[in-house]
Scaffold this active site. Structure first.
Site, short mmCIF file in Angstrom:
data_model
loop_
_atom_site.label_atom_id
_atom_site.label_comp_id
_atom_site.label_asym_id
_atom_site.label_seq_id
_atom_site.Cartn_x
_atom_site.Cartn_y
_atom_site.Cartn_z
CG ASP A 1 -1.73 8.53 -2.26
OD1 ASP A 1 -1.61 9.58 -2.91
OD2 ASP A 1 -2.34 8.48 -1.17
CD GLU B 1 6.38 1.89 2.72
OE1 GLU B 1 6.45 1.44 1.55
OE2 GLU B 1 5.42 2.54 3.13
CG ASP C 1 5.72 -10.18 12.27
OD1 ASP C 1 6.15 -11.15 12.93
OD2 ASP C 1 4.51 -10.04 11.98
CB THR D 1 0.14 9.38 5.73
OG1 THR D 1 0.79 9.62 4.47
CG2 THR D 1 0.13 10.66 6.54
CB ALA D 2 2.04 4.77 3.40
CG ASN E 1 5.47 5.47 9.97
OD1 ASN E 1 6.30 5.02 10.76
ND2 ASN E 1 4.83 6.62 10.20
CB SER F 1 -0.74 0.37 9.06
OG SER F 1 -1.26 0.98 7.93
P1 NAP Z 1 -2.12 -0.64 -1.82
O1 NAP Z 1 -2.22 -1.97 -1.17
O2 NAP Z 1 -3.21 -0.19 -2.72
O3 NAP Z 1 -1.82 0.52 -0.74
C1 NAP Z 1 -2.36 0.53 0.50
C2 NAP Z 1 -3.00 1.87 0.76
O4 NAP Z 1 -1.98 2.83 1.08
C3 NAP Z 1 -3.79 2.46 -0.40
O5 NAP Z 1 -5.00 2.95 0.13
C4 NAP Z 1 -2.91 3.59 -0.88
O6 NAP Z 1 -3.64 4.65 -1.45
C5 NAP Z 1 -2.30 4.05 0.42
N1 NAP Z 1 -1.09 4.84 0.32
C6 NAP Z 1 -0.01 4.69 -0.49
N2 NAP Z 1 0.90 5.63 -0.22
C7 NAP Z 1 0.39 6.41 0.78
C8 NAP Z 1 0.86 7.54 1.48
N3 NAP Z 1 2.07 8.04 1.25
N4 NAP Z 1 0.08 8.06 2.46
C9 NAP Z 1 -1.13 7.54 2.74
N5 NAP Z 1 -1.65 6.48 2.11
C10 NAP Z 1 -0.88 5.91 1.13
O7 NAP Z 1 -0.73 -0.59 -2.57
P2 NAP Z 1 -0.15 0.65 -3.33
O8 NAP Z 1 -1.21 1.62 -3.66
O9 NAP Z 1 0.71 0.11 -4.39
O10 NAP Z 1 0.79 1.32 -2.22
C11 NAP Z 1 1.96 0.72 -1.76
C12 NAP Z 1 2.08 1.12 -0.32
O11 NAP Z 1 1.18 0.36 0.46
C13 NAP Z 1 3.41 0.83 0.30
O12 NAP Z 1 4.38 1.81 -0.02
C14 NAP Z 1 3.05 0.83 1.77
O13 NAP Z 1 3.16 2.13 2.33
C15 NAP Z 1 1.60 0.46 1.79
N6 NAP Z 1 1.41 -0.78 2.54
C16 NAP Z 1 0.69 -0.68 3.68
C17 NAP Z 1 0.53 -1.79 4.49
C18 NAP Z 1 -0.24 -1.64 5.75
O14 NAP Z 1 -0.72 -0.52 6.00
N7 NAP Z 1 -0.39 -2.67 6.53
C19 NAP Z 1 1.11 -3.01 4.14
C20 NAP Z 1 1.84 -3.07 2.96
C21 NAP Z 1 1.99 -1.93 2.17
P3 NAP Z 1 -4.28 4.57 -2.93
O15 NAP Z 1 -5.51 3.74 -2.79
O16 NAP Z 1 -4.57 6.01 -3.23
O17 NAP Z 1 -3.27 3.94 -3.86
#
Ligand code: NAP
Ligand code: MN
Length: 290
Positions: free
Chosen positions: A70, A148, A175, A186-187, A189, A191
């Site tokens: 993703d 987001e 924070d 689902t990303a 948000n 968590s």
């Molecule tokens: P990453 O650190 O690899 O992403 C974190 C996880 O989020 C990965 O497993 C990624 O899937 C998954 N993901 C991304 N978009 C998603 C979606 N729309 N629905 C469900 N899961 C999703 O970094 P990245 O792959 O570059 O993704 C960036 C995203 O990470 C940001 O947009 C943000 O949403 C997310 N993030 C999450 C947290 C948290 O949950 N605490 C903190 C910071 C950022 P893949 O392995 O398939 O790439």
């Protein structure tokens, strides 16, 4: 009609190998037909020619195929952000099936077949989040987020006023705040306790990261879903040095006056091929398949 394709891969070996294989399969997918041509006066020869369905075009593709996770789709989107209204995206996942991906890397023949039959009129559109940043010096800059945008601080807390369409809603301390699109729900948000939204719901969601609630600072405390007609403005206290993010991009800022979030009708389009139903994706990714 020949479709202009670009394949967007990431730095992993699996993504690059899959990208190469798909490119070869797309090139080989042209159909053979016979064509008559006049070799010399009075001599008509029949030739076998190959009709291509696809050509590769990085500058102005009709379809962008992201190969990776993703996260790779997020980068592919940002590469083509300014042309997003003319492009259909397709996701091929090199791991498990994600949220922006419809195929696995073992299904390249299915990808080719689906792309041949794909009709642009059936593309599926999901809302993007418009993010307008107003700076202290009066300048402003606009972005679009696919997942987001966040306003955050690390060691110290963020203090910010939150307005809904100009109406002072709350004073946040904690924070940070995350404003997500339906597909981003689902990303990050999720968590932080946000609700999972069906991607065709035209709304944005704001969720809190570790808000402090006491006699002085009081926030809603739960995620909120804001309708398309409204905007959300986050106005940090001026001395706050903070992180401002759009999907995977982050900016450290000291001159941010306010961020205005809205839905202005811009969308991302996905080619309508083998589209997995949303709730079955949610189940497979978070609950597990039976
Ligand atoms: P990453 O650190 O690899 O992403 C974190 C996880 O989020 C990965 O497993 C990624 O899937 C998954 N993901 C991304 N978009 C998603 C979606 N729309 N629905 C469900 N899961 C999703 O970094 P990245 O792959 O570059 O993704 C960036 C995203 O990470 C940001 O947009 C943000 O949403 C997310 N993030 C999450 C947290 C948290 O949950 N605490 C903190 C910071 C950022 P893949 O392995 O398939 O790439
Ligand atoms: Mn990732």
């Amino acid at each position: 009609m020949v479709k202009k394709i670009w394949i967007y891969d990431n730095e992993s070996l699996h993504s690059q190998e899959t990208s190469k294989k798909l490119r070869e399969k797309l090139l080989a997918s042209g159909s053979l037909r016979t064509k008559e041509h006049q070799a010399s006066p009075g001599l008509i020869q029949t030739q076998l020619v190959q009709d291509g369905h696809f050509e590769f075009n990085e500058e102005s593709p009709d379809i962008v195929i992201s190969i990776g996770g993703d996260g790779t789709m997020l980068s592919a989107f940002h590469k083509y952000e300014t042309q997003a209204d003319k492009i259909r995206f397709v996701g091929v996942h090199t791991g498990h099936l994600g949220f922006y991906t419809d195929f696995l890397s073992s299904q390249l023949d299915e990808v080719v077949a689906a792309l041949k039959n794909e009709d642009p009129r059936n593309a599926v559109h999901y809302p993007l989040l418009k993010v307008k940043v107003n700076l202290d010096d009066g300048n402003s800059k606009s972005f679009y987020a696919l997942n987001e945008s966040t306003v955050r601080r690390g060691a110290e807390t963020l203090v910010a006023e939150v307005n809904i369409s100009g109406f002072i809603f709350e004073k946040f301390r904690g924070d940070g705040l995350v404003v997500s699109t339906p597909t981003g729900s689902t990303a990050y948000n999720k968590s932080i306790g946000g609700a999972v939204m069906h991607p065709q719901v035209e709304a944005m969601q704001m969720a809190e990261i570790a808000s402090i609630n006491n006699r002085i600072f009081r926030t809603l405390g739960s995620p909120m879903i804001v309708a398309k007609k409204d905007s959300i403005t986050i106005i940090p206290e001026s001395e706050n040095e903070l992180w401002f993010t759009i999907d995977q991009k982050e900016y450290k800022m000291t001159n941010l006056k306010e961020v205005v979030y809205s839905l202005d009708g811009h969308t991302i389009a996905f080619a309508n091929c083998a589209h997995t139903p949303f709730w079955s994706r949610v189940r497979n990714n978070f609950i597990g398949s039976e």
